[in-house]
Design a protein around this motif. Structure first.
Motif, mmCIF file in Angstrom:
data_model
loop_
_atom_site.group_PDB
_atom_site.id
_atom_site.type_symbol
_atom_site.label_atom_id
_atom_site.label_comp_id
_atom_site.label_asym_id
_atom_site.label_seq_id
_atom_site.Cartn_x
_atom_site.Cartn_y
_atom_site.Cartn_z
ATOM 1 N N LEU A 1 0.827 -1.207 0.000
ATOM 2 C CA LEU A 1 0.000 0.000 0.000
ATOM 3 C C LEU A 1 0.863 1.258 0.000
ATOM 4 O O LEU A 1 0.580 2.213 -0.725
ATOM 5 N N THR A 2 1.927 1.251 0.778
ATOM 6 C CA THR A 2 2.827 2.402 0.848
ATOM 7 C C THR A 2 3.532 2.651 -0.477
ATOM 8 O O THR A 2 3.720 3.792 -0.883
ATOM 9 N N HIS A 3 3.906 1.573 -1.163
ATOM 10 C CA HIS A 3 4.670 1.692 -2.414
ATOM 11 C C HIS A 3 3.796 1.550 -3.659
ATOM 12 O O HIS A 3 4.311 1.422 -4.763
ATOM 13 N N ASP A 4 2.497 1.569 -3.474
ATOM 14 C CA ASP A 4 1.541 1.516 -4.581
ATOM 15 C C ASP A 4 1.837 0.371 -5.549
ATOM 16 O O ASP A 4 1.876 0.559 -6.765
ATOM 17 N N GLU A 5 2.052 -0.827 -4.973
ATOM 18 C CA GLU A 5 2.265 -2.012 -5.804
ATOM 19 C C GLU A 5 0.977 -2.300 -6.560
ATOM 20 O O GLU A 5 -0.074 -2.451 -5.957
ATOM 21 N N ARG A 6 1.057 -2.354 -7.862
ATOM 22 C CA ARG A 6 -0.152 -2.492 -8.669
ATOM 23 C C ARG A 6 -0.351 -3.877 -9.260
ATOM 24 O O ARG A 6 -1.364 -4.132 -9.901
ATOM 25 N N PHE A 7 0.605 -4.753 -9.068
ATOM 26 C CA PHE A 7 0.502 -6.087 -9.658
ATOM 27 C C PHE A 7 0.757 -7.134 -8.596
ATOM 28 O O PHE A 7 1.530 -6.938 -7.670
ATOM 29 N N GLY A 8 0.102 -8.273 -8.747
ATOM 30 C CA GLY A 8 0.358 -9.408 -7.884
ATOM 31 C C GLY A 8 -0.433 -9.395 -6.589
ATOM 32 O O GLY A 8 -1.190 -8.476 -6.298
ATOM 33 N N VAL A 9 -0.228 -10.463 -5.831
ATOM 34 C CA VAL A 9 -0.850 -10.617 -4.522
ATOM 35 C C VAL A 9 0.167 -10.181 -3.484
ATOM 36 O O VAL A 9 1.290 -10.669 -3.458
ATOM 37 N N TRP A 10 -0.221 -9.248 -2.647
ATOM 38 C CA TRP A 10 0.629 -8.742 -1.567
ATOM 39 C C TRP A 10 -0.199 -8.742 -0.291
ATOM 40 O O TRP A 10 -1.312 -8.224 -0.268
ATOM 41 N N GLY A 11 0.313 -9.325 0.754
ATOM 42 C CA GLY A 11 -0.394 -9.329 2.032
ATOM 43 C C GLY A 11 -1.751 -9.990 1.973
ATOM 44 O O GLY A 11 -2.648 -9.660 2.736
ATOM 45 N N GLY A 12 -1.915 -10.904 1.045
ATOM 46 C CA GLY A 12 -3.163 -11.645 0.930
ATOM 47 C C GLY A 12 -4.237 -10.963 0.096
ATOM 48 O O GLY A 12 -5.347 -11.461 0.010
ATOM 49 N N LEU A 13 -3.912 -9.826 -0.512
ATOM 50 C CA LEU A 13 -4.896 -9.116 -1.324
ATOM 51 C C LEU A 13 -4.419 -8.980 -2.769
ATOM 52 O O LEU A 13 -3.237 -8.744 -3.024
ATOM 53 N N SER A 14 -5.365 -9.087 -3.681
ATOM 54 C CA SER A 14 -5.068 -8.903 -5.103
ATOM 55 C C SER A 14 -4.995 -7.405 -5.418
ATOM 56 O O SER A 14 -5.286 -6.563 -4.560
ATOM 57 N N GLU A 15 -4.656 -7.092 -6.654
ATOM 58 C CA GLU A 15 -4.585 -5.692 -7.080
ATOM 59 C C GLU A 15 -5.921 -4.997 -6.851
ATOM 60 O O GLU A 15 -5.975 -3.890 -6.305
ATOM 61 N N LYS A 16 -7.003 -5.642 -7.278
ATOM 62 C CA LYS A 16 -8.334 -5.044 -7.147
ATOM 63 C C LYS A 16 -8.724 -4.850 -5.680
ATOM 64 O O LYS A 16 -9.323 -3.848 -5.317
#
Length: 82
Positions: free
Chosen positions: A58-73
């Protein structure tokens, strides 16, 4: 040229060393469009670094992939609610 990171940067990504995704492969976490993210989310749910991972994304505005259990959407929706 080596990248010089500050102590804060090192602390910020320290969770990555023990994260379950580091022991898997990127295919689970960056699936082809339309592919399931279920397995990635299952691994995330069991990972001790999940919250730090999500915060990083969230801090680095990752727009692709699953991060922390959440998808981009899901991350996008979370940002909009916040």
């Amino acid at each position: 040229m080596p990248i010089n990171r500050t102590t804060t940067d090192d602390h910020e990504i320290a969770w990555q060393e023990s994260a379950l995704c580091a022991q898997t492969g990127p295919d689970f976490f960056f699936p082809d469009p339309g592919s399931s993210t279920r397995e990635a989310k299952r691994l995330c749910a069991a990972c001790e670094g999940r919250e730090a991972c999500l915060e990083y994304a969230l801090t680095h505005d990752e727009r692709f992939g699953v991060w922390g259990g959440l998808s981009e959407k899901e991350r996008y929706a979370l940002r909009r609610r916040g």
